[in-house]
Design an enzyme around this catalytic site. Structure first.
Site, PDB file in Angstrom:
ATOM      1  N   HIS A   1       0.767  -1.240  -0.076  1.00  0.00           N
ATOM      2  CA  HIS A   1       0.056  -0.129   0.178  1.00  0.00           C
ATOM      3  C   HIS A   1       0.866   1.196   0.290  1.00  0.00           C
ATOM      4  O   HIS A   1       0.562   2.289   0.541  1.00  0.00           O
ATOM      5  CB  HIS A   1      -0.895   0.009   1.203  1.00  0.00           C
ATOM      6  CG  HIS A   1      -1.690  -1.180   1.291  1.00  0.00           C
ATOM      7  ND1 HIS A   1      -2.681  -1.400   0.961  1.00  0.00           N
ATOM      8  CD2 HIS A   1      -1.418  -2.188   2.163  1.00  0.00           C
ATOM      9  CE1 HIS A   1      -3.195  -2.815   1.335  1.00  0.00           C
ATOM     10  NE2 HIS A   1      -2.387  -3.327   1.796  1.00  0.00           N
TER      11      HIS A   1
ATOM     12  N   SER B   1      14.410  22.007 -16.431  1.00  0.00           N
ATOM     13  CA  SER B   1      13.090  22.700 -16.585  1.00  0.00           C
ATOM     14  C   SER B   1      13.519  24.026 -17.142  1.00  0.00           C
ATOM     15  O   SER B   1      14.457  24.749 -16.874  1.00  0.00           O
ATOM     16  CB  SER B   1      12.551  22.962 -15.265  1.00  0.00           C
ATOM     17  OG  SER B   1      11.449  24.032 -15.346  1.00  0.00           O
TER      18      SER B   1
ATOM     19  N   GLN C   1      -4.756  -5.175 -43.949  1.00  0.00           N
ATOM     20  CA  GLN C   1      -3.579  -4.178 -44.193  1.00  0.00           C
ATOM     21  C   GLN C   1      -3.131  -3.225 -42.977  1.00  0.00           C
ATOM     22  O   GLN C   1      -2.197  -2.662 -42.765  1.00  0.00           O
ATOM     23  CB  GLN C   1      -3.871  -3.338 -45.286  1.00  0.00           C
ATOM     24  CG  GLN C   1      -2.743  -2.393 -45.641  1.00  0.00           C
ATOM     25  CD  GLN C   1      -2.987  -1.854 -47.226  1.00  0.00           C
ATOM     26  OE1 GLN C   1      -2.897  -2.705 -48.335  1.00  0.00           O
ATOM     27  NE2 GLN C   1      -3.395  -0.675 -47.212  1.00  0.00           N
TER      28      GLN C   1
HETATM   29  N1  ARG Z   1      -0.921  -4.579 -48.801  1.00  0.00           N
HETATM   30  C1  ARG Z   1      -1.629  -5.487 -48.526  1.00  0.00           C
HETATM   31  C2  ARG Z   1      -1.675  -5.800 -47.017  1.00  0.00           C
HETATM   32  O1  ARG Z   1      -0.881  -5.326 -46.511  1.00  0.00           O
HETATM   33  C3  ARG Z   1      -1.174  -6.904 -49.340  1.00  0.00           C
HETATM   34  C4  ARG Z   1      -2.085  -8.002 -49.641  1.00  0.00           C
HETATM   35  C5  ARG Z   1      -3.082  -7.467 -50.757  1.00  0.00           C
HETATM   36  N2  ARG Z   1      -3.997  -8.560 -51.139  1.00  0.00           N
HETATM   37  C6  ARG Z   1      -4.966  -7.958 -51.857  1.00  0.00           C
HETATM   38  N3  ARG Z   1      -5.625  -9.166 -52.150  1.00  0.00           N
HETATM   39  N4  ARG Z   1      -5.397  -6.727 -51.904  1.00  0.00           N
HETATM   40  O2  ARG Z   1      -2.627  -6.641 -46.840  1.00  0.00           O
END
Ligand code: ARG
Length: 465
Positions: free
Chosen positions: A161, A282, A327
């Site tokens: 604590h 500072s 992605q």
């Molecule tokens: N730039 C895409 C990613 O990062 C690569 C794979 C894309 N594949 C597709 N069928 N559009 O996932």
């Protein structure tokens, strides 16, 4: 970044060019170019496997390998022109390859899709990142063990604590950090095992009609095996989630240590002095020396926790197989890698350089009735039930609070008014040194146990040396 015309890699069935905004919106090349090395290595292995099974000629294979190696040089020298129109790292490199070597470049993508390609690249990238992170964790662990060895006899207050509880040794406290961090190491080693399986050969989602030798490609790339199911291979991002979860726990640990460093380096605690090179001043208050490095590490856990939630949410409810959603895995993942690497580096540099203020730690332990439990245990050894002993010591502490003295500073007669069982051998247990030495149990804070644990820690580290 340049033009945004119709993408040559898949433009065949399209009658108008991609909207300029859409091209930029859907492109990932700005961030996935960081995987260029893995993309090139994956392509070289794929080409070599295609050649081995007779799908690609030796001549084409040589041209592809040489072309890709030349492109790697262009990228590393900063000469490569990345194009948003070519969407991602994969198509940028492939287009440049074809520009350099002609038709052979167009044959590289036989029996492959960007879906299995990107899944392979991320795994290769993360595998390299994990190896670098593991090495940095071990450097930090080495620093902790070294400092713990030096501070095996240093007495400080142990807290519960955030109130003084019982004396411990500073070395023991550092070894608690060691254990936490060692578990982070184990988690990443474990994550690396599940990650090291190869998607290539899954192609877009269903596998491919070419008689690929997936074992051979896996072997070339250092994977333990090919993924067993093509749908899973292109859509699984568990490894990224798992890595980020392990990273979030690691960052949570670092934030706890950082918090202690911030507290300890304050004038109120004064337990440690952080070397100036880890602090800043500072602009308005000339007296300030701020523990910026631990504070920043403490703060950075926020972004890693955020990335974990981002990845979990990205994956939630995704139908099989690949979806463009995936992605979005890269930026959280890359930032997690960068953050963890930076924080580990800062800690690995800083920990062995801490300057413990042993007198302040000792003084602080003296001020908190840290040996009250020892007095209770003493009474138990003389035959008093523990609950009664607790009561007796509570009264002695109250006298201490009222008169501003620690138990060890009271006269024997004063202590005896609380229990006739107290004799002059009591002072041996009321000292801080006696208290820590008495915790001579496996995993306890006694200096000899701490030294033993430092030895075990160093032996564990030595297996990696
Ligand atoms: N730039 C895409 C990613 O990062 C690569 C794979 C894309 N594949 C597709 N069928 N559009 O996932």
């Amino acid at each position: 970044m340049s033009n945004t015309q119709t993408n040559q890699s898949w433009g065949g069935r399209f009658t108008e060019s991609t909207d300029a905004f859409v091209a930029a919106f859907t492109a990932s090349v700005n961030f996935d170019q960081r995987m260029y090395r893995q993309d090139i290595n994956g392509s070289i292995a794929h080409a070599q496997m295609l050649t081995r099974i007779g799908v690609l000629s030796e001549t084409d294979c040589t041209a592809i390998v040489e072309g890709l190696e030349a492109i790697r040089g262009e990228i590393e020298r900063g000469e490569f022109v990345w194009s948003i129109a070519l969407e991602d790292v994969h198509m940028n490199i492939e287009a440049r390859l074809t520009e350099r070597i002609g038709d052979a470049g167009k044959r590289l993508h036989t029996g492959r899709s960007r879906n299995d390609q990107v899944a392979t690249d991320i795994r290769l990238y993360l595998r390299d990142a994990i190896d670098a992170i593991l090495a940095e964790i071990r450097r930090l662990l080495g620093g902790m063990a070294e400092l713990a060895g030096r501070e095996a006899d240093t007495i400080m207050p142990g807290f519960t604590h955030l109130q003084v509880a019982q004396p411990v040794t500073f070395g023991h406290h550092l070894l608690a950090w060691f254990e936490m961090t060692k578990r982070d190491h184990e988690r990443l080693v474990d994550c690396r095992k599940r990650l090291n399986i190869m998607p290539l050969g899954a192609a877009a989602l269903a596998g491919t009609s070419y008689p690929l030798d997936r074992q051979y490609t896996a072997q070339l790339l250092g994977f333990d095996a090919p993924c067993a199911n093509s749908l899973d291979a292109v859509s699984d991002r568990d490894f990224a989630i798992e890595f980020t979860a392990a990273a979030a726990i690691l960052m949570t640990h670092l934030s706890r240590m950082a918090e202690e460093l911030v507290l300890w380096s304050s004038a109120q605690f004064g337990f440690i002095d952080l070397p100036d090179r880890f602090c800043t001043g500072s602009s308005i208050m000339p007296q300030k020396k701020n523990p910026d490095v631990p504070e920043l590490v403490r703060g950075k856990v926020g972004r890693v926790n955020g990335h974990l939630i981002a990845l979990l949410t990205l994956m939630k409810s995704q139908p099989l197989a690949y979806n463009k959603d995936n992605q979005e895995d890269k930026e959280p993942l890359f930032d997690t890698v960068d953050t963890v690497q930076g924080c580990l580096r800062a800690f690995a540099d800083m920990i062995p350089a801490l300057r413990p203020q042993r007198d302040r730690m000792l003084e602080s332990a003296r001020r908190g009735f840290a040996t009250a439990t020892d007095l209770a245990d003493y009474l138990v050894r003389k035959g008093l039930p523990f609950r009664d002993a607790h009561e007796v010591v509570g009264k002695a502490v109250r006298l201490g609070v009222e008169t501003g003295r620690d138990l060890a500073e009271m006269a024997l007669a004063e202590l005896q008014q609380f229990s006739p069982l107290i004799a002059d051998d009591v002072f041996a247990v009321l000292t801080l040194e006696g208290s820590v030495a008495a915790r001579d149990v496996l995993g306890g804070t006694a200096p000899n146990r701490v030294r033993e644990a430092v030895g075990a820690a160093q032996a564990w580290l030595a297996q990696y040396a």
